[in-house]
Design an enzyme around this catalytic site. Sequence first.
Site: not given
Length: 408
Positions: A135, A162, A184, A361, A388
């Site tokens: 992720g 996802w 990467s 609340q 993201e």
Amino acid sequence: MAEFTLELNDDQKQVKDWLHGFAADVIRPAASEWDEREETPWPVIQEAAKVGIYSLDFYAQQFFDPTGLGIPMAMEELFWGDAGIALSIVGTGLAAVGVLANGTEEQIGTWIPQMYGDADDVKVAAFCSSEPDAGSDVASMRTRAVYDEAKDEWVLNGTKTWATNGGIANVHVVVAVVDPDIGSKGHASFIVPPDTSGLSQGQKFKKHGIRASHTAEVVLEDVRVPGHCLLGGKEKLDERLARARERAKSGGERVKNAAMATFEASRPAVGAMAVGTARAAYEVALDYAKTRSQFGRPIIDNQGIAFQLADMRTRIDAARLLVWRASWMATTGKPFTSAEGSMSKLYASETARDVTAQAIQILGGNGFTREYPVERMHRDAAIYTIFEGTSEIQRLVIARTLSGMPIR
């Protein structure tokens, strides 16, 4: 270059009012139903297509707004209506941004129109980057793309997770590893055309919030796509990989990968989505505090309530300013020297989480029921600090940018 301004021009005001009207009249009345159904709200998307909101032309006009405020303004208004439905309307945009950020002019002209379809035949698209074991850690991506030179085809294998619109999309944009030796930096993005053999939907996720937006796994088994489906083209990829290998050998500067280019471009837009949800919850809480009486007076007369509302409004306005600044900088070509894009996403997403909690609340027991929309808004807001780029990743990006050091 457009000067930075906090004043919308007349055209922008008209678009803002138009979007607000659609959000109020079409999105909000449908929000509870599609949240309960946990299905893609095709009728609402089709209505958006009929009036021109769900279309390439609309998003192009906002994307190319010289002030940079077109996209964040649109996101805020749509997500003020409802986050789940709005994400179904704008989810295709992430795939479109992936093509715009990495594709050639021919690829942009060919594939983006197919992502939207038209009012009579609505389509959606999916951007597929995250994986079960990758992720935030994009360097651990396992989906592979291998080039078959004899057929000029790329063969993709792996599982994505996802993915908004994953499996139901007409066009999928898939990030895959082409050179695992450079981490990467060895990633590339591919178009998977409609009805391509080997692509299937895996698990569809039942989510805490944004339930009207389809989220699922995408399974790729020997998926073959033509060479021209590599975004940017092979020549550009080969040049980029060669530079990355040289820099890896010499320990030189880092090279951004295709997925990161897409996320950098979209982070301020996600911040704008969060601002819209926060503003919606604040307005519900403000109206409730003015009309709900306890001990013989409206509860807004109590400092404990009034001060909460003051803080909520202050944070919302501050978040919007960060989003607008980052969007203006991106449009006018100013570099994010202090990770301003990540700043905007971080602050806005945590504002949405906190403001929606405060709204519950203020409404007390009513806020905890589905009779009022703030509980849904709070569930929806939880996603902004996760997708993201989590809040932790945003802080890491900011810290690394400020220090220049590889903080771990």
